[in-house]
Scaffold this motif. Structure first.
Motif, PDB file in Angstrom:
ATOM      1  N   ILE A  20     -35.823   8.606 -10.831  1.00  0.00           N
ATOM      2  CA  ILE A  20     -36.031   7.744  -9.638  1.00  0.00           C
ATOM      3  C   ILE A  20     -36.720   8.183  -8.507  1.00  0.00           C
ATOM      4  CG2 ILE A  20     -34.648   6.267  -8.154  1.00  0.00           C
ATOM      5  CD1 ILE A  20     -32.190   5.972 -10.009  1.00  0.00           C
ATOM      6  N   TRP A  81     -31.956   2.623  -8.605  1.00  0.00           N
ATOM      7  CA  TRP A  81     -33.346   2.864  -8.039  1.00  0.00           C
ATOM      8  C   TRP A  81     -33.107   3.639  -6.706  1.00  0.00           C
ATOM      9  CZ3 TRP A  81     -29.799  -1.083  -8.356  1.00  0.00           C
ATOM     10  CH2 TRP A  81     -28.903  -1.563  -7.188  1.00  0.00           C
ATOM     11  N   LEU A 149     -36.885   3.217 -16.955  1.00  0.00           N
ATOM     12  CA  LEU A 149     -37.597   2.783 -15.781  1.00  0.00           C
ATOM     13  C   LEU A 149     -38.942   2.369 -16.007  1.00  0.00           C
ATOM     14  CD1 LEU A 149     -36.276   5.381 -13.474  1.00  0.00           C
ATOM     15  CD2 LEU A 149     -35.394   2.960 -13.591  1.00  0.00           C
ATOM     16  N   ASN A 153     -39.939  -1.327 -14.939  1.00  0.00           N
ATOM     17  CA  ASN A 153     -41.196  -1.609 -13.797  1.00  0.00           C
ATOM     18  C   ASN A 153     -42.447  -2.247 -14.411  1.00  0.00           C
ATOM     19  OD1 ASN A 153     -40.325  -0.307 -11.075  1.00  0.00           O
ATOM     20  ND2 ASN A 153     -39.298   0.926 -12.439  1.00  0.00           N
TER      21      ASN A 153
END
Length: 233
Positions: A20, A81, A149, A153
């Motif tokens: 993250i 996040w 992730l 994203n």
């Protein structure tokens, strides 16, 4: 072999924090390269996780998912996040074009880290039985969280990185209209999760990422899949 909750936290903690925080640091670094020093001046272009950790998104949410997965069984999607790195797109030398590279930096950092963790697994396997090696299990967690992730994203949904990439690539007329979706992006994402569509959307990207990481690192795809099943059950 099934991991208890303490073992799961130990295996996931470092990969989640760095997945993250390095994602956000990459945004700030590339923004600085193209002329925006906002994140740099705020001390956010750094590998120090403490500068990026969000108490809720980096710690509470992933920890809650791990606890719930242990109580309710596997099949969870671990995510979280960090504090978003501030980017002043107007300060970039070419705002619309440079936005593409700033947005891509985060997912690219996740792909790089996934490959790094694959090499960690190979090293762990070389030490003995992969299924009893904390290093190999942590490597599998690192690959999985970074793949999640990156896939998440890359969804073409503002304000996610994929949405900013889409805005950068679209003609100005359509880019402006598409950018106006940003206030509703989070609610669209929640709807995808609620109706069970998010997993379907992410699955192809996740599958491709695991194949790519296996091929690039020389790690057996079957070993990787079995290790991921072990840490997510």
């Amino acid at each position: 072999m099934e991991l208890n909750i303490i073992q799961k936290i130990a295996v996931w903690a470092i990969p989640v924090i760095f997945a993250i925080t390095l994602h956000e640091a990459a945004h700030g670094y590339v923004a600085k390269f193209f002329g925006d020093k906002t994140a740099w001046m705020l001390g956010r272009v750094t590998l120090n996780p403490l500068k990026h950790i969000d108490p809720v998104g980096t710690i509470l949410v992933p920890l809650s998912i791990l606890l719930m997965s242990k109580l309710l069984g596997g099949g969870f999607i671990l995510f979280g996040w960090a504090k978003p790195v501030p980017v002043n797109f107007g300060a970039l030398r070419n705002p619309k074009r440079n936005m593409l590279w700033v947005a891509l930096a985060g997912p690219a950092a996740n792909l790089f880290m996934a490959v790094f963790w694959a090499l960690v697994i190979k090293f762990g396997i070389s030490l003995g039985d992969a299924y009893s090696q904390p290093m190999a299990l942590m490597g599998a967690a690192g690959i999985f969280i970074n793949a999640i992730l990156m896939a998440l994203n890359l969804l073409p949904l503002p304000p996610l990185d994929g949405g900013r990439i889409a805005v950068s690539l679209l003609p100005n007329k359509y880019a402006y209209k598409y950018a106006q979706l940003e206030p509703y992006g989070f609610y669209i994402l929640l709807a995808l999760m609620f109706f069970g569509w998010l997993g379907l959307v992410l699955s192809p990207i996740l599958a491709f990422t695991l194949v790519f990481v296996s091929a690039f690192s020389g790690l057996s795809h079957n070993d990787l899949v079995m290790l991921i099943q072990l840490i997510t059950q």
